[in-house]
Scaffold this motif. Sequence first.
Motif, PDB file in Angstrom:
ATOM      1  N   THR A  66       5.814   3.114  -9.670  1.00  0.00           N
ATOM      2  CA  THR A  66       5.243   3.774  -8.650  1.00  0.00           C
ATOM      3  C   THR A  66       3.937   5.014  -8.869  1.00  0.00           C
ATOM      4  O   THR A  66       3.166   5.222  -8.051  1.00  0.00           O
ATOM      5  CB  THR A  66       6.625   4.232  -8.244  1.00  0.00           C
ATOM      6  N   GLN A 116       8.073  -0.835  -0.973  1.00  0.00           N
ATOM      7  CA  GLN A 116       9.068  -1.135  -1.396  1.00  0.00           C
ATOM      8  C   GLN A 116      10.189  -1.816  -0.467  1.00  0.00           C
ATOM      9  O   GLN A 116      10.302  -2.453  -0.158  1.00  0.00           O
ATOM     10  CB  GLN A 116       9.795  -0.563  -2.286  1.00  0.00           C
ATOM     11  N   ASP A 196       4.361  -2.526  -3.818  1.00  0.00           N
ATOM     12  CA  ASP A 196       5.130  -1.897  -4.836  1.00  0.00           C
ATOM     13  C   ASP A 196       6.893  -3.031  -4.173  1.00  0.00           C
ATOM     14  O   ASP A 196       7.139  -1.665  -2.803  1.00  0.00           O
ATOM     15  CB  ASP A 196       5.243  -0.679  -4.322  1.00  0.00           C
ATOM     16  N   GLU A 197       6.872  -2.967  -5.144  1.00  0.00           N
ATOM     17  CA  GLU A 197       8.548  -3.603  -4.838  1.00  0.00           C
ATOM     18  C   GLU A 197       8.378  -4.635  -3.417  1.00  0.00           C
ATOM     19  O   GLU A 197       9.254  -4.249  -2.749  1.00  0.00           O
ATOM     20  CB  GLU A 197       9.295  -2.781  -5.510  1.00  0.00           C
TER      21      GLU A 197
END
Lengths: 348, 288
Positions: A66, A116, A196-197
């Motif tokens: 990240t 996320q 991001d995820e």
Amino acid sequence: MEIFKRKKKTVQQPKAFEGEYVLDVEDLKIRYETDDAVVYAVNGIDLKLKRKQTLGLVGETGAGKTSTVLALLKLIPTPPGVVEAKKILVNGKDVMALSDKQLQQIRGNEIAMVFQDPMTSLDPVYTVGEQIAESYMIHDKLSKKEALEEAKKMLEIVGIPAERSGEFPYQFSGGMKQRVVIAIALACRPNILIADEPTTALDVTIQLQVLELMKQLNEKYQTSTIMITHDLGIVAETCDEVAVMYAGQIVEKGTLEDVFENTKHPYTEGLFNSLPNMNDRNSKLNPIKGLIPDPTIVFTGCPFAERCRYAKEKCFKQKPTVKHLSESHQVKCLRYDEADFKIERSLK
Amino acid sequence: MKKSHKKTRNKSLIWRQFKKNKGAVIGLVVFCVIVVIAIVSVIVFDFEADITAVKAADRLLPPSKEHWFGTDNLGRDVFARVCYGAQYSLLIGVVSVIISVVFGSLVGAFAAFVGGWIETVIMRLIELLLMIPGILLVIMIVYTFGASIPNLMLALGLSTVPHFARNARASVLTVRNNEYIEASRALGASELRVLFKHVLPNAISPILVQATSRISGCIISAAGYSFLGLGVPSPLPEWGAMLSDGRPFIYNYPYLEIFPGLAIMITVLAINQIGDGLRDALDPKLKR
């Protein structure tokens, strides 16, 4: 006429760009200097991303994934963060050298991010339509009314009926919220999308839908994607290239085939071995022993050495260098200096 | 339009929650009545003839059909004066709170948003203001600039600025680190836009609740300062000033004290009830 022109701009293809790589990062280092200690989050990584490609960034929690992508947007909070790099070129522009104003023009317009957790990445006080419209108002300078119209179109594109644009985030389910977040990120047709995820907070059936949607949209808008995840299944499903991160370094990088079929680094092997075995339901899980190392430590040798079953004495003393195994495939492991070294996975 | 219809849903949710609290609804009704009285009395009563004119023949009459609340020592109708006085109390309460909310929460929010040494300096300066007792601040301002309604508002507003600044800072600190704040930065929003469009709207509810209950506090303080002769100057029928004027006659003519006192009490109670209801309705734990 003016308005008409501007409207046209928002529905056009990605921003014009010449050059081979939409993203070119060299020797990126990030550390966080707190009162008690210095945390070395990212220790010299290189990333290159071609047009329309999807790069998977894989690694454990705390590997620096990240931090890496936040640095691309120059969103690392400073202080305590310190970012150093030979270059970070986004669309050919050096992010490190840009003014705040120029950065704001790039963010969301040329490089956008999907966070996320869709539950917390939407602002609870605005309707979803208003939140999508915000990017049009910032970047395309549309009036609020025009922007809301565009936002409705974007909602339809991600599979949400336009009538729901006046509803608030709490009226949506998790999967729908993530669709909204994707709509926000893709609203201005960025060249690079950082995810991001994006599916970590979603259940498996919704994961599939969201990934399909992202894939579809990336094709449509010719977006390049960086997919951060620790789910190897998602990588296999969506990525063209894979970079495996460990302790702030890229330990192995290559095409999907290179890394998945022709695994070289012991850490990557460990990741694959720790997947549950679907064929033998009685087999035990086989995790990598130990924990990710303390990021405040500066390593003299290979950071993975303590947990590595192939580690020799030199691994603790000498820093590993990048070894190019083929044009696309590279690995950061000292043992490959030995001509006949092979890890178990590739012996099978 | 469909959109505006849907958008009201969120507000109606707060309203529905607010309605559940009976005391708050009663408070709101009473408050509205007081506001109407304040407005109507400005239109109905003539300031010269009904409010301030001395009528020696009508001195100190008990409550009757003509004079509902009786008359005071100068023959002025207490009912008219109490009704007419509502505007001063409401105006002072609302305006002084607006002064302190705008100034205090902007300063506090800015400090929290920027952080670092700037925050420290701003907050210490604000706390310096907190060290001065409210009454001293009022005395200072009133004696420097004279006793008038605007000066009283200013003094009351300034003395509550630190409370609002600290509350706003705390509230912004909790909002500032939310992911949607970072998301809006990643979208290319400027810092000012992030602060005003995303941070403040999300941090506003505790400030709003505090502001409502501060209104009643300011009304009481204003009455208190007027009673002491620091607030609204005498011929004006401010409730505190009326209490002060009636004080010598309290044994034989208690209604001179009872009616203005009741007016203060009812107003403050109503506003406090509204504040309670708002707090419950805006509490994220109870909502949704």
